[in-house]
Structure formats: C-alpha cells, structure tokens
Design a protein around this motif. Sequence first.
Motif, mmCIF file in Angstrom:
data_model
loop_
_atom_site.group_PDB
_atom_site.id
_atom_site.type_symbol
_atom_site.label_atom_id
_atom_site.label_comp_id
_atom_site.label_asym_id
_atom_site.label_seq_id
_atom_site.Cartn_x
_atom_site.Cartn_y
_atom_site.Cartn_z
ATOM 1 N N PHE A 1 0.811 -1.143 -0.005
ATOM 2 C CA PHE A 1 -0.056 0.058 -0.069
ATOM 3 C C PHE A 1 0.806 1.299 0.059
ATOM 4 C CE2 PHE A 1 -3.374 -2.859 2.009
ATOM 5 C CZ PHE A 1 -3.883 -2.841 0.937
ATOM 6 N N SER A 2 2.157 1.187 0.117
ATOM 7 C CA SER A 2 3.057 2.383 0.086
ATOM 8 C C SER A 2 3.025 2.995 -1.634
ATOM 9 C CB SER A 2 4.374 1.919 0.482
ATOM 10 O OG SER A 2 5.144 1.268 -0.473
ATOM 11 N N PRO A 3 3.192 4.312 -1.519
ATOM 12 C CA PRO A 3 3.341 4.786 -2.829
ATOM 13 C C PRO A 3 4.673 4.461 -3.725
ATOM 14 C CG PRO A 3 3.794 6.730 -0.916
ATOM 15 C CD PRO A 3 3.376 5.183 -0.377
ATOM 16 N N ARG A 4 5.456 3.787 -2.675
ATOM 17 C CA ARG A 4 6.964 3.580 -3.421
ATOM 18 C C ARG A 4 6.674 2.663 -4.879
ATOM 19 N NH1 ARG A 4 11.376 0.047 -0.482
ATOM 20 N NH2 ARG A 4 9.620 -1.446 -0.167
ATOM 21 N N PRO A 5 7.404 2.927 -5.845
ATOM 22 C CA PRO A 5 6.876 2.279 -6.971
ATOM 23 C C PRO A 5 7.328 0.628 -6.975
ATOM 24 C CG PRO A 5 9.168 3.466 -7.331
ATOM 25 C CD PRO A 5 8.433 3.671 -5.998
ATOM 26 N N GLN A 6 8.339 -0.024 -6.680
ATOM 27 C CA GLN A 6 8.495 -1.437 -6.507
ATOM 28 C C GLN A 6 9.221 -1.688 -5.313
ATOM 29 O OE1 GLN A 6 8.908 -3.530 -9.452
ATOM 30 N NE2 GLN A 6 8.007 -2.681 -10.772
ATOM 31 N N PRO A 7 8.964 -2.949 -4.819
ATOM 32 C CA PRO A 7 9.878 -3.500 -3.679
ATOM 33 C C PRO A 7 10.964 -4.149 -4.474
ATOM 34 C CG PRO A 7 7.891 -5.003 -4.272
ATOM 35 C CD PRO A 7 7.735 -3.680 -4.833
ATOM 36 N N THR A 8 12.148 -4.295 -3.668
ATOM 37 C CA THR A 8 13.514 -4.899 -4.118
ATOM 38 C C THR A 8 13.558 -6.112 -3.620
ATOM 39 O OG1 THR A 8 14.594 -4.100 -2.071
ATOM 40 C CG2 THR A 8 14.537 -2.742 -3.901
ATOM 41 N N ALA A 9 13.032 -7.085 -4.779
ATOM 42 C CA ALA A 9 12.909 -8.568 -4.535
ATOM 43 C C ALA A 9 14.228 -9.023 -4.724
ATOM 44 C CB ALA A 9 11.913 -8.981 -5.246
ATOM 45 N N ALA A 10 14.907 -10.198 -4.247
ATOM 46 C CA ALA A 10 16.201 -10.736 -4.343
ATOM 47 C C ALA A 10 15.995 -11.973 -4.113
ATOM 48 C CB ALA A 10 17.232 -9.638 -3.688
ATOM 49 N N PHE A 11 17.354 -12.773 -4.232
ATOM 50 C CA PHE A 11 17.606 -13.993 -3.751
ATOM 51 C C PHE A 11 18.584 -14.086 -2.784
ATOM 52 C CE2 PHE A 11 15.529 -14.477 -8.023
ATOM 53 C CZ PHE A 11 14.535 -15.543 -7.832
ATOM 54 N N ILE A 12 18.598 -14.878 -1.780
ATOM 55 C CA ILE A 12 19.573 -15.167 -0.806
ATOM 56 C C ILE A 12 19.904 -16.506 -0.788
ATOM 57 C CG2 ILE A 12 20.279 -14.863 1.683
ATOM 58 C CD1 ILE A 12 18.318 -12.791 2.026
ATOM 59 N N GLU A 13 21.453 -16.783 -0.886
ATOM 60 C CA GLU A 13 21.911 -18.007 -0.661
ATOM 61 C C GLU A 13 22.483 -18.149 0.700
ATOM 62 O OE1 GLU A 13 23.823 -21.342 -3.296
ATOM 63 O OE2 GLU A 13 25.296 -19.723 -2.887
ATOM 64 N N MET A 14 21.975 -18.960 1.544
ATOM 65 C CA MET A 14 22.235 -19.024 2.981
ATOM 66 C C MET A 14 22.864 -20.102 3.394
ATOM 67 S SD MET A 14 19.740 -18.021 6.294
ATOM 68 C CE MET A 14 18.967 -19.769 6.242
ATOM 69 N N PRO A 15 24.345 -20.260 3.930
ATOM 70 C CA PRO A 15 24.585 -21.408 4.670
ATOM 71 C C PRO A 15 23.871 -21.883 5.864
ATOM 72 C CG PRO A 15 25.982 -19.646 5.224
ATOM 73 C CD PRO A 15 25.095 -19.078 3.926
ATOM 74 N N LEU A 16 23.686 -23.194 5.995
ATOM 75 C CA LEU A 16 22.910 -23.711 7.308
ATOM 76 C C LEU A 16 23.887 -24.805 7.934
ATOM 77 C CD1 LEU A 16 19.591 -24.621 5.638
ATOM 78 C CD2 LEU A 16 19.981 -22.820 7.200
ATOM 79 N N LYS A 17 23.797 -24.739 9.233
ATOM 80 C CA LYS A 17 24.279 -25.724 10.138
ATOM 81 C C LYS A 17 23.360 -27.203 10.419
ATOM 82 C CE LYS A 17 27.032 -22.618 12.851
ATOM 83 N NZ LYS A 17 27.118 -21.819 14.091
ATOM 84 N N LEU A 18 21.942 -26.797 10.403
ATOM 85 C CA LEU A 18 21.068 -27.678 10.354
ATOM 86 C C LEU A 18 20.998 -28.763 9.572
ATOM 87 C CD1 LEU A 18 18.433 -28.298 12.093
ATOM 88 C CD2 LEU A 18 17.339 -27.106 10.364
ATOM 89 N N THR A 19 21.244 -30.027 9.763
ATOM 90 C CA THR A 19 21.077 -31.280 8.804
ATOM 91 C C THR A 19 20.161 -32.394 9.208
ATOM 92 O OG1 THR A 19 22.688 -32.402 10.291
ATOM 93 C CG2 THR A 19 23.569 -31.094 8.685
ATOM 94 N N ASN A 20 19.264 -32.180 10.242
ATOM 95 C CA ASN A 20 18.116 -33.199 10.552
ATOM 96 C C ASN A 20 17.124 -32.884 9.412
ATOM 97 O OD1 ASN A 20 15.447 -33.523 11.856
ATOM 98 N ND2 ASN A 20 16.951 -34.788 12.897
ATOM 99 N N THR A 21 16.820 -33.985 8.904
ATOM 100 C CA THR A 21 15.568 -33.886 7.915
ATOM 101 C C THR A 21 14.309 -33.234 8.344
ATOM 102 O OG1 THR A 21 16.626 -35.895 7.071
ATOM 103 C CG2 THR A 21 14.405 -35.264 6.148
ATOM 104 N N PHE A 22 13.943 -33.785 9.593
ATOM 105 C CA PHE A 22 12.727 -32.872 10.002
ATOM 106 C C PHE A 22 12.783 -31.397 10.415
ATOM 107 C CE2 PHE A 22 12.369 -37.372 11.232
ATOM 108 C CZ PHE A 22 11.423 -37.859 10.483
#
Length: 161
Positions: free
Chosen positions: A83-104
């Motif tokens: 709802f803001s008058p700003r023309p466009q949000p700045t969408a982007a992709f992030i590649e993030m490293p994880l320590k979590l390995t448990n499947t669940f």
Amino acid sequence: MKRLFPHPLLAVILLILWLILQQSAGLGHILLGGVIAILASLAASLIIPEPLIVRRPLKVLQLIVVAGLDIVRSNIAVMLILFSPRPQPTAAFIEMPLKLTNTFGLAVLACLITATPGSAWLEYDRERSTVLIHVFDLVDADEWVETIKNRYESLLMEIFQ
C-alpha cells in the motif's frame, strides 16, 4: 513393538486428529482411528526411515510463539509495502549456509520460511548445506541470514539435533 509403531508420535497425533474430526471418543472411533493411525505410521516408515526424536519439547512451544509473531509482523510489513506509494519492492535471492542437517528440522524450517509472507524457500543443496531463499523486499541480506539463523535454525537444532 518398533515394527508395529515405527513412528509412534505420528500415530498418536493421527489418532487425536481422527477423534477431533469425528467429534467423538467412542470405542468404535478409537478402534478405527487406531487402525488408521497404525497403517499410516507403517506407510510413513517406507518414506521416512529415521525416527522423529524431539530432544527438547518445550523449545517447540518457543518456536511456535516466535514463528507466530514473525508471521503476524511479516503480514503487516508486506501489507505496508503493497500500500505504499513507493514504485517497487526490491525483490532478491539469498543463498544462506545452514548448520542444520536433520531432515525434520529442515522440513520445519522450509515450512516456516515459506509460511512467512515475503519469503519463500526455493532450493536446498545438501552437498553444500545451503538454501536459496526469495525475499519480496530485501533491505539487508545479512540481517535476513542472521534472523533466520538466530530465530529459527538455532531453535530447530536444539529441538532435533
């Protein structure tokens, strides 16, 4: 006993859900729900070979509260952006490293990130232990990574690993 109940927590949850949906705790509903729960648990053992072990159950409640508050906050933030008058949000992709390995834990993290408006879990690379996330309006990538690591990943590691 392990052969009949490979995933006992799943069987109990399914039985409870069955009884809630039936709105009855009669003997017939308990028996039928029990049979369905056992069969579903046996079927799940073909797909999910490892047992679900929750190391710190009280942390699950903390995770629910934290995620619930974040989802509400994110809904408001996305609404304000739209709802803001700003023309466009700045969408982007992030590649993030994880320590979590448990499947669940990874599955829960994927659900949390995707359920939070403004972000989506796109891809997980098991070899590099990284996740690709799409963010609707990215202001600071480092802040996103730290938020996910401190608020979700650390709790999930305490719960599952």
